[in-house]
Scaffold this motif. Structure first.
Motif, short mmCIF file in Angstrom:
data_model
loop_
_atom_site.label_atom_id
_atom_site.label_comp_id
_atom_site.label_asym_id
_atom_site.label_seq_id
_atom_site.Cartn_x
_atom_site.Cartn_y
_atom_site.Cartn_z
N GLN A 94 0.82 -1.21 0.00
CA GLN A 94 0.00 0.00 0.00
C GLN A 94 0.86 1.26 0.00
OE1 GLN A 94 -3.19 0.30 2.79
NE2 GLN A 94 -4.20 -1.57 2.09
N LEU A 229 -12.80 1.86 5.80
CA LEU A 229 -13.28 0.91 4.80
C LEU A 229 -14.73 1.20 4.42
CD1 LEU A 229 -11.73 -2.42 6.18
CD2 LEU A 229 -11.03 -1.15 4.15
N ILE A 230 -15.55 1.56 5.40
CA ILE A 230 -16.95 1.90 5.11
C ILE A 230 -17.03 3.15 4.24
CG2 ILE A 230 -19.12 2.67 6.15
CD1 ILE A 230 -18.46 0.88 8.56
N LEU A 231 -16.18 4.14 4.54
CA LEU A 231 -16.15 5.37 3.75
C LEU A 231 -15.46 5.19 2.39
CD1 LEU A 231 -15.23 7.99 6.53
CD2 LEU A 231 -17.48 7.56 5.51
N LYS A 232 -14.89 4.00 2.16
CA LYS A 232 -14.15 3.70 0.92
C LYS A 232 -12.97 4.64 0.73
CE LYS A 232 -18.15 1.66 -1.40
NZ LYS A 232 -19.03 1.67 -2.60
N VAL A 233 -12.24 4.85 1.84
CA VAL A 233 -11.03 5.67 1.78
C VAL A 233 -9.92 4.84 1.14
CG1 VAL A 233 -9.31 6.92 3.16
CG2 VAL A 233 -11.71 6.92 3.85
N PRO A 234 -9.22 5.38 0.17
CA PRO A 234 -8.09 4.63 -0.41
C PRO A 234 -7.00 4.42 0.64
CG PRO A 234 -8.08 6.90 -1.20
CD PRO A 234 -9.37 6.71 -0.46
N ALA A 236 -6.97 2.44 3.25
CA ALA A 236 -7.61 2.59 4.56
C ALA A 236 -6.74 2.05 5.69
CB ALA A 236 -8.97 1.88 4.56
N ASN A 269 -10.17 13.76 -3.24
CA ASN A 269 -11.61 14.01 -3.15
C ASN A 269 -11.87 14.87 -1.92
OD1 ASN A 269 -14.43 13.79 -2.63
ND2 ASN A 269 -14.52 11.84 -3.74
N LEU A 272 -14.70 13.50 0.49
CA LEU A 272 -14.23 12.37 1.27
C LEU A 272 -13.27 12.84 2.37
CD1 LEU A 272 -14.15 9.31 1.68
CD2 LEU A 272 -12.28 9.22 0.01
#
Length: 360
Positions: A94, A229-234, A236, A269, A272
């Motif tokens: 990552q 993960l719920i917010l779909k953060v790259p 994470a 973003n 986000l």
């Protein structure tokens, strides 16, 4: 008599500042010269402080200290191997992906600035972002060059870090076995009235401080990972661990970690980034107001200003390592002098017994 006393005070305070500055400079020079061994010894001592808790639990169960140290060391090594096999490769992957993405994110943010400037011109607003965009271009070029040069030495850095980790674990093992004898020999070099207060203050500040900071950092990592993960953060997991590790630096570490993550997400973003900021600040408030008072209490008892000053001085002397140990060192100094002033060495509770070696 009054003139003599005032002259002594003037000399004390007048010479105190230069002497302190000279000592800080001397410590920074010594650390730069012996940086690697000092760093290894420091992390080994911190690990020994932390592992002393489970060792004491085994000793209470009527297990000899040597066997207790071996058990704790084997469990610690097992955990290190599990983390090294499962988590470390994922984090490395990552991290490499993030470093490759940053130039693209910077380019996208530059396009956003250009669009913002065009929008401002249509509205006849006095906004000129050309200087900022040129700085972003320069940052992109420097970042790409650093990534290209840093990738070459990545394998060597990982190997060196692995060897240093092995040295830290081995030294921590010997410190748990024989550290009390070495410490007793060193502490005898101090004046007799300083020995017990200094020893107990050091134990209280270092053991409680690092154990509490590790637990708080683990809390932030465990809680933020599913939220990201719920917010779909790259990235994470990487971002959650970054914020958790930043908790080890008191007072300013959390702000630095959260700010870094929010800025990185902002490059991609902005909406986000707002959600990430709200979530992290909310969890940070829960940690600071509910968990930290129970774990940390007021065992350090330092004014926030002196905490900030100690962190700055620690960073100036020893960089990142200095920021990690600055607050417990400052707390140890303050606790020692507080006990000496009160004349009651029982104000501290010792968790590590220092005894004289009678074999000789």
């Amino acid at each position: 008599m009054r003139r003599s006393a005032s002259l002594q005070s003037l000399l004390f305070y007048g010479l105190g500042g230069p002497i302190v500055a000279l000592n800080v400079w001397l410590l920074s020079v010594l650390f730069r010269y012996f940086q690697n061994p000092i760093t290894i010894l420091s992390f080994a001592a911190i690990l020994a402080f932390l592992l002393n808790y489970p060792v004491k639990l085994f000793e209470r169960a009527k297990i000899s200290r040597t066997l207790a140290v071996i058990i704790v060391l084997l469990v610690t090594l097992t955990l290190f191997v599990i983390v090294g096999v499962t988590l470390v490769p994922l984090l490395i992957d990552q991290t490499i992906q993030l470093l490759n993405k940053i130039p693209d994110w910077l380019s996208a943010s530059q396009d956003n600035f250009i669009q913002l400037e065009a929008f401002a011109k249509q509205r006849r607003l006095p906004i000129d972002l050309r200087v900022l965009t040129s700085q972003i271009n320069a940052s992109i070029q420097n970042l790409v060059q650093q990534l290209a040069s840093g990738a070459v030495g990545l394998a060597g850095t990982l190997l060196s870090g692995l060897l240093n980790l092995i040295l830290v674990v081995v030294l921590a093992f010997y410190m748990l076995l024989y550290g009390d004898r070495v410490w007793y020999g060193l502490i005898n070099l101090l004046p007799s009235k300083f020995r017990i207060p200094f020893t107990k203050a050091l134990q209280l500040n270092f053991q409680n401080f690092f154990l509490s900071q590790l637990l708080l950092g683990l809390f932030m990592t465990v809680v933020l990972t599913p939220i990201f993960l719920i917010l779909k953060v790259p990235f994470a997991l990487l971002f959650a661990i970054l914020i958790g590790i930043s908790e080890l630096i008191p007072f300013i570490g959390a702000a630095l970690g959260i700010g870094t993550v929010v800025i990185l997400v902002l490059l991609q973003n902005w909406w986000l980034a707002v959600q990430v900021a709200i979530a992290t600040i909310f969890m940070q408030q829960i940690k600071d107001n509910l968990l930290a008072p129970k774990l940390l209490g007021n065992f350090i008892g330092l004014n926030p200003i002196w905490i900030f000053v100690s962190i700055l001085m620690g960073y100036e002397i020893a960089g990142l390592l200095g920021t990690l140990v600055a607050v417990p060192i400052a707390g140890t100094i303050k606790g020692t002098f507080d006990v000496l002033k009160s004349g009651n060495s029982g104000d501290f509770m010792s968790t590590f017994t220092i005894h004289q070696d009678t074999e000789n």
